[in-house]
Write a protein that holds these residues in place. Structure first.
Motif, mmCIF file in Angstrom:
data_model
loop_
_atom_site.group_PDB
_atom_site.id
_atom_site.type_symbol
_atom_site.label_atom_id
_atom_site.label_comp_id
_atom_site.label_asym_id
_atom_site.label_seq_id
_atom_site.Cartn_x
_atom_site.Cartn_y
_atom_site.Cartn_z
ATOM 1 N N UNK A 30 31.709 52.252 -9.423
ATOM 2 C CA UNK A 30 31.850 50.685 -10.363
ATOM 3 C C UNK A 30 32.358 51.143 -11.646
ATOM 4 N N UNK A 31 32.683 51.843 -12.143
ATOM 5 C CA UNK A 31 33.574 51.660 -13.216
ATOM 6 C C UNK A 31 35.060 51.700 -12.801
ATOM 7 N N UNK A 32 35.376 51.863 -11.764
ATOM 8 C CA UNK A 32 36.687 51.918 -11.389
ATOM 9 C C UNK A 32 37.167 50.145 -11.549
ATOM 10 N N UNK A 33 35.944 49.523 -10.924
ATOM 11 C CA UNK A 33 36.590 47.802 -10.648
ATOM 12 C C UNK A 33 36.012 47.102 -12.176
ATOM 13 N N UNK A 34 35.484 47.467 -12.573
ATOM 14 C CA UNK A 34 35.751 47.522 -13.810
ATOM 15 C C UNK A 34 36.911 47.102 -14.509
ATOM 16 N N UNK A 35 37.888 48.251 -14.390
ATOM 17 C CA UNK A 35 38.932 49.515 -15.226
ATOM 18 C C UNK A 35 39.977 47.823 -14.784
ATOM 19 N N UNK A 36 40.165 47.826 -12.927
ATOM 20 C CA UNK A 36 40.440 46.896 -12.402
ATOM 21 C C UNK A 36 40.694 45.271 -12.564
ATOM 22 N N UNK A 37 39.071 44.745 -12.837
ATOM 23 C CA UNK A 37 39.246 43.423 -13.645
ATOM 24 C C UNK A 37 39.669 43.372 -14.888
ATOM 25 N N UNK A 38 39.229 44.166 -16.267
ATOM 26 C CA UNK A 38 40.408 44.435 -17.309
ATOM 27 C C UNK A 38 41.502 44.052 -17.108
ATOM 28 N N UNK A 39 42.293 44.307 -16.330
ATOM 29 C CA UNK A 39 43.474 44.777 -16.156
ATOM 30 C C UNK A 39 43.999 42.398 -16.089
ATOM 31 N N UNK A 40 43.210 42.017 -16.178
ATOM 32 C CA UNK A 40 42.960 40.706 -15.661
ATOM 33 C C UNK A 40 43.335 40.282 -17.373
ATOM 34 N N UNK A 41 42.980 40.845 -18.529
ATOM 35 C CA UNK A 41 43.314 39.985 -19.978
ATOM 36 C C UNK A 41 44.672 39.783 -20.129
ATOM 37 N N UNK A 42 45.844 41.518 -19.436
ATOM 38 C CA UNK A 42 46.987 41.153 -19.584
ATOM 39 C C UNK A 42 47.872 41.114 -19.008
ATOM 40 N N UNK A 43 47.999 40.175 -17.970
ATOM 41 C CA UNK A 43 49.017 39.958 -16.688
ATOM 42 C C UNK A 43 49.953 39.103 -17.293
ATOM 43 N N UNK A 44 50.903 39.365 -18.549
ATOM 44 C CA UNK A 44 51.547 38.778 -18.253
ATOM 45 C C UNK A 44 52.689 39.939 -19.094
ATOM 46 N N UNK A 45 54.085 39.452 -18.793
ATOM 47 C CA UNK A 45 55.315 41.143 -18.955
ATOM 48 C C UNK A 45 56.179 40.016 -19.829
ATOM 49 N N UNK A 46 57.195 41.183 -20.301
ATOM 50 C CA UNK A 46 58.297 40.397 -21.285
ATOM 51 C C UNK A 46 59.346 40.694 -19.702
ATOM 52 N N UNK A 47 61.121 40.221 -20.187
ATOM 53 C CA UNK A 47 61.450 40.490 -19.291
ATOM 54 C C UNK A 47 61.701 41.815 -19.585
ATOM 55 N N UNK A 48 61.913 42.470 -20.514
ATOM 56 C CA UNK A 48 61.982 43.952 -21.741
ATOM 57 C C UNK A 48 61.598 45.179 -20.422
ATOM 58 N N UNK A 49 59.709 44.076 -20.468
ATOM 59 C CA UNK A 49 58.888 45.501 -19.411
ATOM 60 C C UNK A 49 59.692 44.693 -18.020
ATOM 61 N N UNK A 50 59.650 44.085 -17.290
ATOM 62 C CA UNK A 50 59.532 44.678 -15.868
ATOM 63 C C UNK A 50 60.734 45.388 -16.025
ATOM 64 N N UNK A 51 61.809 45.074 -16.468
ATOM 65 C CA UNK A 51 63.508 45.905 -16.340
ATOM 66 C C UNK A 51 63.321 47.473 -16.253
ATOM 67 N N UNK A 52 62.489 47.856 -17.382
ATOM 68 C CA UNK A 52 61.956 49.227 -17.359
ATOM 69 C C UNK A 52 61.059 49.768 -16.377
ATOM 70 N N UNK A 53 60.280 48.753 -15.969
ATOM 71 C CA UNK A 53 59.586 49.534 -14.348
ATOM 72 C C UNK A 53 61.148 49.642 -13.388
ATOM 73 N N UNK A 54 61.102 48.722 -13.697
ATOM 74 C CA UNK A 54 62.330 48.471 -12.439
ATOM 75 C C UNK A 54 63.239 50.025 -13.074
ATOM 76 N N UNK A 55 64.108 50.321 -14.295
ATOM 77 C CA UNK A 55 64.294 51.049 -14.083
ATOM 78 C C UNK A 55 63.777 52.324 -13.768
ATOM 79 N N UNK A 56 62.737 52.795 -14.467
ATOM 80 C CA UNK A 56 62.038 53.888 -13.880
ATOM 81 C C UNK A 56 61.105 54.142 -12.788
ATOM 82 N N UNK A 57 61.670 52.536 -11.416
ATOM 83 C CA UNK A 57 61.319 53.338 -10.357
ATOM 84 C C UNK A 57 62.074 53.165 -9.065
ATOM 85 N N UNK A 58 63.857 52.913 -9.940
ATOM 86 C CA UNK A 58 64.843 53.083 -9.444
ATOM 87 C C UNK A 58 65.710 54.524 -9.756
ATOM 88 N N UNK A 59 65.336 55.124 -10.751
ATOM 89 C CA UNK A 59 65.717 56.694 -11.392
ATOM 90 C C UNK A 59 65.674 57.680 -10.185
#
Length: 338
Positions: A309-338
């Motif tokens: 159950x706790x995993x479901x609760x943790x996942x639902x809590x993700x909806x409290x912060x769904x937005x990303x800044x352009x800088x965050x998205x760029x940082x994620x891409x850089x990590x994945x492409x490195x």
């Protein structure tokens, strides 16, 4: 002992629809919760029924009213549908009209040439078996689980059309179809008069194949999508931050989607870097990974899996912060492409 009597002790939370966002599915009248619960793992005959029931109840209390099944979910095959059917009979039956329940057929299910593929015989027979196991009168969505190169696509789509017209399902979907075959399926179903509601592909930070053409098709055709494995089978959680634990899914020899051979040190390093970024966002890694897939405008809902159950609760809590800044998205891409 499991009885057939309804569970009078369960009463769904009155505030279950207050926090969960619901998104329009394509150009239909249907709205899906941002997160849906998949019963691929941990709901089979070999698993604890009490735990499975608790997870389903908690998901519904949190606004997750979509439960995703398939004929071969278990183990053994079919047993996840049986488990869900028992939960429905014991406690969820009064809420049937609030629930969106889906199942699928396409992969290997029973011996012989008619127990796999995309033929009309297999899809209709499997749908009937799935309805019997769940005890339902109909599915809200029934999918062709995978493209079958040995069956004409017209036959597979005609089978889905028949499943709707015969009252076995309200809507139809496809799963893991290529962009080309998705466009073909859309056209065939349009001509038949049963529109394609939804596509269910895999999608996560390490598996971005849908961005190479499929998301364009979905947006152009106004088709909904619900992505599975958004956490890369648990890799995008805190479970692997210290390597591969002995009790993890990847440590099991029988696993083919996530195993020790598929998890390189380079990938684990990326997981650790992504986790640092998640911490800066005041999220767990799993929460950030879910928010990331939901940030794709072609994604209607993401299917989460859980073992407690706790995993479901943790996942639902993700909806409290769904937005990303352009800088965050760029940082994620850089990590994945490195």
């Amino acid at each position: 002992m499991i009885t057939n009597e309804p569970n009078s002790l369960y009463c769904a939370a009155k505030n279950r629809y207050e926090s969960m966002p619901y998104r329009r599915c394509g150009k239909s009248g249907l709205r899906l919760p941002a997160l849906s619960l998949g019963l691929w793992q941990n709901f089979g005959e070999v698993d604890s029924f009490a735990n499975a029931q608790s997870m389903i109840h908690r998901a519904f209390d949190l606004g997750i009213n979509h439960f995703d099944l398939a004929n071969n979910y278990g183990p053994p095959f079919g047993s996840a549908e049986t488990t869900f059917g028992k939960v429905m009979n014991k406690s969820l039956k009064p809420y049937r009209d609030e629930l969106l329940i889906s199942s699928k057929a396409g992969y290997d299910m029973w011996p012989g040439p008619y127990g796999i593929g995309g033929s009309r015989k297999y899809l209709v027979s499997s749908c009937d078996q799935s309805l019997k196991r769940t005890g339902l009168d109909y599915f809200d969505v029934f999918y062709s689980h995978c493209y079958d190169p040995d069956t004409p696509l017209e036959e597979t789509m005609q089978a889905l059309d028949y499943i709707v017209r015969s009252g076995r399902a309200l809507y139809v979907g496809i799963s893991s179809y290529s962009p080309v075959h998705t466009k073909q399926a859309v056209r065939i179903l349009q001509d038949l008069g049963t529109p394609l509601l939804i596509h269910q592909p895999s999608y996560n930070m390490f598996d971005r194949w849908i961005e190479d053409g499929l998301t364009d098709v979905l947006l152009d055709e106004n088709i909904g999508s619900i992505v599975f494995s958004p956490l890369a089978q648990g890799l995008l959680t805190n479970k692997y931050l210290q390597g591969i634990p002995d009790d993890s899914r990847a440590s099991r020899e029988e696993q083919i989607y996530l195993n020790k051979d598929s998890i390189s040190q380079d990938k684990l390093q990326k997981v650790m870097e992504l986790n640092k970024l998640a911490q800066n966002r005041h999220q767990s890694l799993a929460q950030m990974a879910l928010a990331w897939v939901l940030n794709n405008k072609a994604v209607t809902s993401a299917i989460i899996g859980a073992s407690k159950v706790s995993q479901i609760e943790d996942c639902v809590a993700a909806l409290n912060n769904k937005e990303f800044t352009p800088e965050e998205l760029n940082a994620i891409n850089q990590i994945l492409e490195s």
